[in-house]
Design an enzyme around this catalytic site. Structure first.
Site, PDB file in Angstrom:
ATOM      1  N   THR A  15       0.839  -1.201   0.000  1.00  0.00           N
ATOM      2  CA  THR A  15       0.000   0.000   0.000  1.00  0.00           C
ATOM      3  C   THR A  15       0.871   1.247   0.000  1.00  0.00           C
ATOM      4  O   THR A  15       2.021   1.212   0.454  1.00  0.00           O
ATOM      5  CB  THR A  15      -0.932   0.030   1.224  1.00  0.00           C
ATOM      6  N   HIS A  16       0.310   2.330  -0.518  1.00  0.00           N
ATOM      7  CA  HIS A  16       0.912   3.652  -0.399  1.00  0.00           C
ATOM      8  C   HIS A  16       0.034   4.542   0.478  1.00  0.00           C
ATOM      9  O   HIS A  16       0.279   5.740   0.592  1.00  0.00           O
ATOM     10  CB  HIS A  16       1.073   4.290  -1.782  1.00  0.00           C
ATOM     11  N   ASN A  17      -0.994   3.945   1.107  1.00  0.00           N
ATOM     12  CA  ASN A  17      -1.941   4.658   1.954  1.00  0.00           C
ATOM     13  C   ASN A  17      -1.449   4.625   3.398  1.00  0.00           C
ATOM     14  O   ASN A  17      -1.383   3.566   4.023  1.00  0.00           O
ATOM     15  CB  ASN A  17      -3.320   3.991   1.833  1.00  0.00           C
ATOM     16  N   GLU A  47      -2.068  -1.354 -11.588  1.00  0.00           N
ATOM     17  CA  GLU A  47      -3.416  -0.929 -11.919  1.00  0.00           C
ATOM     18  C   GLU A  47      -4.407  -1.964 -11.394  1.00  0.00           C
ATOM     19  O   GLU A  47      -4.236  -3.163 -11.622  1.00  0.00           O
ATOM     20  CB  GLU A  47      -3.574  -0.784 -13.432  1.00  0.00           C
ATOM     21  N   ASP A  76      -7.618  -5.070   0.073  1.00  0.00           N
ATOM     22  CA  ASP A  76      -8.538  -4.341  -0.788  1.00  0.00           C
ATOM     23  C   ASP A  76      -9.848  -4.240  -0.025  1.00  0.00           C
ATOM     24  O   ASP A  76     -10.370  -5.251   0.472  1.00  0.00           O
ATOM     25  CB  ASP A  76      -8.754  -5.017  -2.142  1.00  0.00           C
ATOM     26  N   PHE A 167     -10.053   7.402   8.286  1.00  0.00           N
ATOM     27  CA  PHE A 167      -9.674   7.825   6.947  1.00  0.00           C
ATOM     28  C   PHE A 167     -10.699   7.269   5.968  1.00  0.00           C
ATOM     29  O   PHE A 167     -11.558   6.473   6.326  1.00  0.00           O
ATOM     30  CB  PHE A 167      -8.256   7.344   6.592  1.00  0.00           C
ATOM     31  N   LYS A 190     -11.621   0.660  17.116  1.00  0.00           N
ATOM     32  CA  LYS A 190     -11.900   0.307  15.731  1.00  0.00           C
ATOM     33  C   LYS A 190     -11.192  -0.992  15.360  1.00  0.00           C
ATOM     34  O   LYS A 190     -11.742  -1.830  14.642  1.00  0.00           O
ATOM     35  CB  LYS A 190     -11.468   1.444  14.793  1.00  0.00           C
ATOM     36  N   ARG A 196     -11.578  -4.822   8.724  1.00  0.00           N
ATOM     37  CA  ARG A 196     -10.181  -5.245   8.648  1.00  0.00           C
ATOM     38  C   ARG A 196      -9.828  -6.131   9.838  1.00  0.00           C
ATOM     39  O   ARG A 196      -9.096  -7.110   9.703  1.00  0.00           O
ATOM     40  CB  ARG A 196      -9.281  -4.003   8.591  1.00  0.00           C
TER      41      ARG A 196
END
Length: 210
Positions: A15-17, A47, A76, A167, A190, A196
């Site tokens: 991830t880049h999040n 992609e 995802d 987020f 959470k 998750r």
């Protein structure tokens, strides 16, 4: 079900999040797994051409595992709204993408939440606001072995957005049994009840038995 186990290895989080990385890192911390993000390694984001959460999670995990030659974990996830036929679903992040005429490139989550609210309002004040978050966690190893774990959290879509601790769509999601949004409750809370967390509980049961 897989017989493969993570044995204290270095693990790439595909991830880049930053928010997602923090959540995943916190959930894995008790098991002594060293996590490094795809962003830190300079890996390109593939992609996301899949039409399901499973397809996209595997696509990202495979790409990171091959590029880094390390086991990789990809997530995802997204929100599905009952009255919108399950949308945005797998296209959750796409709804936050700015177009060239909307200013700076990148994701605008307030805009995305506003799109959902707008479509719900079109259906009238009595619209069904039930929704759910889905999460698929995929682990891929460089040799091609892989496994997936799926989680879900049910709730309702609220407006206006509330809270600054989460987020994505968190400020508009009130989980069943609570009156606060995911962005209003403490992160540790959470981590106990989210989609998750549900997927991670299944991962932990298989990857770290006992």
């Amino acid at each position: 079900m897989s017989n493969r186990r993570l044995n204290g290895e270095r693990l790439v989080i595909a991830t880049h999040n930053a928010g997602k990385l923090r959540e995943i890192g916190a959930l894995l911390a008790p098991f002594g797994i060293e996590c490094v993000s795809a962003g830190e390694l300079g890996l390109l984001e593939p992609e996301e051409t899949g039409t399901t959460f499973v397809e996209n999670a595997l696509l990202k995990a495979r790409a990171a595992a091959q590029a880094a030659q390390l086991p990789a974990l990809a997530d995802d996830s997204g929100i599905s709204v009952t009255a919108l036929g399950g949308r945005p679903g797998v296209y959750t992040a796409d709804w936050a993408e700015r177009q060239w005429f909307e200013g700076e490139s990148g994701r605008d989550w307030f805009m995305a939440m506003g799109k959902v609210e707008g479509l719900l309002c079109e259906q009238g004040p009595g619209v069904d606001r039930s929704c759910w978050f889905s999460c698929v966690l995929a682990i891929a190893w460089p040799d091609g072995e892989e496994v997936v774990y799926e989680g879900r959290s049910n709730g309702a879509f609220t407006w206006p957005p509330r809270g600054k601790l989460g987020f994505g769509y968190d400020p508009c999601f009130v989980p069943d049994g609570l009156d606060q949004t995911f962005a209003e409750i403490a992160p540790e809370k959470k981590h106990e009840i989210s989609h998750r967390a549900d997927a991670f509980a299944k991962l932990v049961a298989e990857q770290f038995p006992g």
